[in-house]
Structures are given as structure tokens and as C-alpha cells.
Design a protein around this motif. Structure first.
Motif, PDB file in Angstrom:
ATOM      1  N   LEU A  44       4.542  -0.572  -0.731  1.00 37.15           N
ATOM      2  CA  LEU A  44       5.369   0.064   0.305  1.00 37.15           C
ATOM      3  C   LEU A  44       4.501   0.883   1.249  1.00 37.15           C
ATOM      4  O   LEU A  44       4.698   0.831   2.470  1.00 37.15           O
ATOM      5  CB  LEU A  44       6.436   0.948  -0.340  1.00 37.15           C
ATOM      6  N   ILE A  45       3.531   1.603   0.724  1.00 36.62           N
ATOM      7  CA  ILE A  45       2.631   2.385   1.577  1.00 36.62           C
ATOM      8  C   ILE A  45       1.825   1.471   2.488  1.00 36.62           C
ATOM      9  O   ILE A  45       1.675   1.746   3.691  1.00 36.62           O
ATOM     10  CB  ILE A  45       1.720   3.276   0.709  1.00 36.62           C
ATOM     11  N   GLU A  46       1.312   0.379   1.936  1.00 31.49           N
ATOM     12  CA  GLU A  46       0.563  -0.571   2.774  1.00 31.49           C
ATOM     13  C   GLU A  46       1.453  -1.173   3.856  1.00 31.49           C
ATOM     14  O   GLU A  46       1.031  -1.330   5.001  1.00 31.49           O
ATOM     15  CB  GLU A  46      -0.002  -1.694   1.913  1.00 31.49           C
ATOM     16  N   TYR A  47       2.682  -1.507   3.506  1.00 32.97           N
ATOM     17  CA  TYR A  47       3.588  -2.148   4.458  1.00 32.97           C
ATOM     18  C   TYR A  47       3.985  -1.193   5.580  1.00 32.97           C
ATOM     19  O   TYR A  47       4.032  -1.574   6.745  1.00 32.97           O
ATOM     20  CB  TYR A  47       4.830  -2.652   3.734  1.00 32.97           C
ATOM     21  N   LEU A  48       4.291   0.057   5.217  1.00 30.98           N
ATOM     22  CA  LEU A  48       4.802   0.991   6.209  1.00 30.98           C
ATOM     23  C   LEU A  48       3.725   1.584   7.113  1.00 30.98           C
ATOM     24  O   LEU A  48       3.981   1.836   8.286  1.00 30.98           O
ATOM     25  CB  LEU A  48       5.552   2.136   5.520  1.00 30.98           C
ATOM     26  N   PHE A  49       2.539   1.816   6.597  1.00 26.52           N
ATOM     27  CA  PHE A  49       1.567   2.575   7.366  1.00 26.52           C
ATOM     28  C   PHE A  49       0.450   1.747   7.977  1.00 26.52           C
ATOM     29  O   PHE A  49      -0.246   2.219   8.860  1.00 26.52           O
ATOM     30  CB  PHE A  49       0.989   3.706   6.504  1.00 26.52           C
ATOM     31  N   TYR A  54     -10.474   1.172   5.122  1.00 28.20           N
ATOM     32  CA  TYR A  54     -10.844   2.222   4.164  1.00 28.20           C
ATOM     33  C   TYR A  54      -9.614   2.813   3.471  1.00 28.20           C
ATOM     34  O   TYR A  54      -9.643   3.103   2.273  1.00 28.20           O
ATOM     35  CB  TYR A  54     -11.637   3.321   4.869  1.00 28.20           C
ATOM     36  N   THR A  55      -8.540   2.969   4.213  1.00 22.86           N
ATOM     37  CA  THR A  55      -7.304   3.491   3.624  1.00 22.86           C
ATOM     38  C   THR A  55      -6.738   2.507   2.611  1.00 22.86           C
ATOM     39  O   THR A  55      -6.327   2.899   1.508  1.00 22.86           O
ATOM     40  CB  THR A  55      -6.263   3.773   4.721  1.00 22.86           C
ATOM     41  N   MET A  56      -6.718   1.241   2.967  1.00 25.19           N
ATOM     42  CA  MET A  56      -6.205   0.223   2.049  1.00 25.19           C
ATOM     43  C   MET A  56      -7.077   0.113   0.796  1.00 25.19           C
ATOM     44  O   MET A  56      -6.569  -0.062  -0.314  1.00 25.19           O
ATOM     45  CB  MET A  56      -6.126  -1.141   2.743  1.00 25.19           C
ATOM     46  N   THR A  57      -8.382   0.252   0.988  1.00 27.96           N
ATOM     47  CA  THR A  57      -9.298   0.214  -0.153  1.00 27.96           C
ATOM     48  C   THR A  57      -9.053   1.401  -1.069  1.00 27.96           C
ATOM     49  O   THR A  57      -9.033   1.260  -2.298  1.00 27.96           O
ATOM     50  CB  THR A  57     -10.761   0.212   0.334  1.00 27.96           C
ATOM     51  N   ALA A  58      -8.839   2.569  -0.488  1.00 22.53           N
ATOM     52  CA  ALA A  58      -8.563   3.769  -1.282  1.00 22.53           C
ATOM     53  C   ALA A  58      -7.253   3.616  -2.062  1.00 22.53           C
ATOM     54  O   ALA A  58      -7.180   3.982  -3.246  1.00 22.53           O
ATOM     55  CB  ALA A  58      -8.512   4.995  -0.379  1.00 22.53           C
ATOM     56  N   ILE A  59      -6.234   3.073  -1.428  1.00 23.35           N
ATOM     57  CA  ILE A  59      -4.951   2.851  -2.103  1.00 23.35           C
ATOM     58  C   ILE A  59      -5.125   1.854  -3.251  1.00 23.35           C
ATOM     59  O   ILE A  59      -4.590   2.050  -4.345  1.00 23.35           O
ATOM     60  CB  ILE A  59      -3.886   2.373  -1.093  1.00 23.35           C
ATOM     61  N   PHE A  60      -5.880   0.807  -3.011  1.00 23.05           N
ATOM     62  CA  PHE A  60      -6.108  -0.205  -4.043  1.00 23.05           C
ATOM     63  C   PHE A  60      -6.820   0.386  -5.254  1.00 23.05           C
ATOM     64  O   PHE A  60      -6.405   0.192  -6.400  1.00 23.05           O
ATOM     65  CB  PHE A  60      -6.924  -1.368  -3.451  1.00 23.05           C
ATOM     66  N   TYR A  61      -7.910   1.135  -5.009  1.00 20.94           N
ATOM     67  CA  TYR A  61      -8.651   1.711  -6.129  1.00 20.94           C
ATOM     68  C   TYR A  61      -7.874   2.831  -6.816  1.00 20.94           C
ATOM     69  O   TYR A  61      -8.007   3.023  -8.020  1.00 20.94           O
ATOM     70  CB  TYR A  61     -10.027   2.187  -5.683  1.00 20.94           C
ATOM     71  N   LEU A  62      -7.054   3.540  -6.081  1.00 17.14           N
ATOM     72  CA  LEU A  62      -6.174   4.537  -6.697  1.00 17.14           C
ATOM     73  C   LEU A  62      -5.176   3.851  -7.634  1.00 17.14           C
ATOM     74  O   LEU A  62      -4.939   4.313  -8.752  1.00 17.14           O
ATOM     75  CB  LEU A  62      -5.443   5.340  -5.622  1.00 17.14           C
ATOM     76  N   PHE A  63      -4.624   2.733  -7.175  1.00 20.95           N
ATOM     77  CA  PHE A  63      -3.710   1.964  -8.014  1.00 20.95           C
ATOM     78  C   PHE A  63      -4.412   1.466  -9.277  1.00 20.95           C
ATOM     79  O   PHE A  63      -3.875   1.567 -10.380  1.00 20.95           O
ATOM     80  CB  PHE A  63      -3.129   0.774  -7.233  1.00 20.95           C
ATOM     81  N   LEU A  64      -5.626   0.941  -9.129  1.00 20.35           N
ATOM     82  CA  LEU A  64      -6.362   0.457 -10.300  1.00 20.35           C
ATOM     83  C   LEU A  64      -6.670   1.578 -11.284  1.00 20.35           C
ATOM     84  O   LEU A  64      -6.512   1.409 -12.501  1.00 20.35           O
ATOM     85  CB  LEU A  64      -7.664  -0.211  -9.863  1.00 20.35           C
ATOM     86  N   ASN A  65      -7.111   2.715 -10.789  1.00 16.84           N
ATOM     87  CA  ASN A  65      -7.435   3.839 -11.666  1.00 16.84           C
ATOM     88  C   ASN A  65      -6.204   4.377 -12.379  1.00 16.84           C
ATOM     89  O   ASN A  65      -6.252   4.666 -13.578  1.00 16.84           O
ATOM     90  CB  ASN A  65      -8.126   4.955 -10.885  1.00 16.84           C
ATOM     91  N   LEU A  66      -5.106   4.526 -11.660  1.00 19.11           N
ATOM     92  CA  LEU A  66      -3.881   5.014 -12.294  1.00 19.11           C
ATOM     93  C   LEU A  66      -3.350   4.012 -13.311  1.00 19.11           C
ATOM     94  O   LEU A  66      -2.849   4.396 -14.371  1.00 19.11           O
ATOM     95  CB  LEU A  66      -2.822   5.325 -11.235  1.00 19.11           C
TER      96      LEU A  66
END
Length: 90
Positions: A44-49, A54-66
């Protein structure tokens, strides 16, 4: 004949095994819900924003870590304790 102490130890061992099995089942249920929520949130964050790379990469790695944190904390730790690879309930 088993003494009362041996019977008590056996009951405690069964309780610990049942406790960690329940922890694993609870972890699987809660973990799958959390992982689904994390996945849908990141999509949803990727779709809306529509951020930059770099932002998409950060979201991806945050998802993997969590996701790794959820799996380790809720599933793998009780499994390791069930297999008695670390210290268990005493």
C-alpha cells in the motif's frame, strides 16, 4: 514402580513440551497475520506514494527485517526450546 518424584518430573516434562507446542502454534497464527499485514502495508505504501528507488529499497529491506524478526521471535525460538537446544522452563 516409579517414585513420586519421577512421576512429577515426567508431568513437568510433558507440561513443558505442551507449553512450547502451544507457543509454536500461537506463533504460526500470529506470525502469519503479522506477515500478511506487513506485506499489505508495504504494498500500500509503494502504491500510494510512488517513491524513488532508495525509498522503495528501504521499504523492501524494512519488510524483510521485520519479517525475519517475526519468524525468529514467534516461531524459531519456541521451536529451539522445544527441541531442548537451549535453556527451557525450569
Amino acid at each position: 514402580m516409579q517414585t513420586e518424584l519421577e512421576i512429577l518430573k515426567l508431568k513437568l516434562k510433558e507440561f513443558v513440551r505442551k507449553y512450547y507446542k502451544n507457543q509454536i502454534i500461537k506463533g504460526l497464527l500470529i506470525g502469519s497475520d503479522l506477515l500478511l499485514f506487513l506485506f499489505l502495508s508495504s504494498d500500500l505504501i509503494e502504491y500510494l506514494f510512488w517513491g524513488d528507488t532508495y525509498t522503495m529499497t528501504a521499504i523492501f529491506y524494512l519488510f524483510l527485517n521485520l519479517s525475519a524478526l517475526v519468524v525468529i521471535k514467534l516461531i524459531l525460538l519456541p521451536l529451539v526450546k522445544l527441541l531442548r537446544l537451549t535453556k527451557t522452563l525450569t
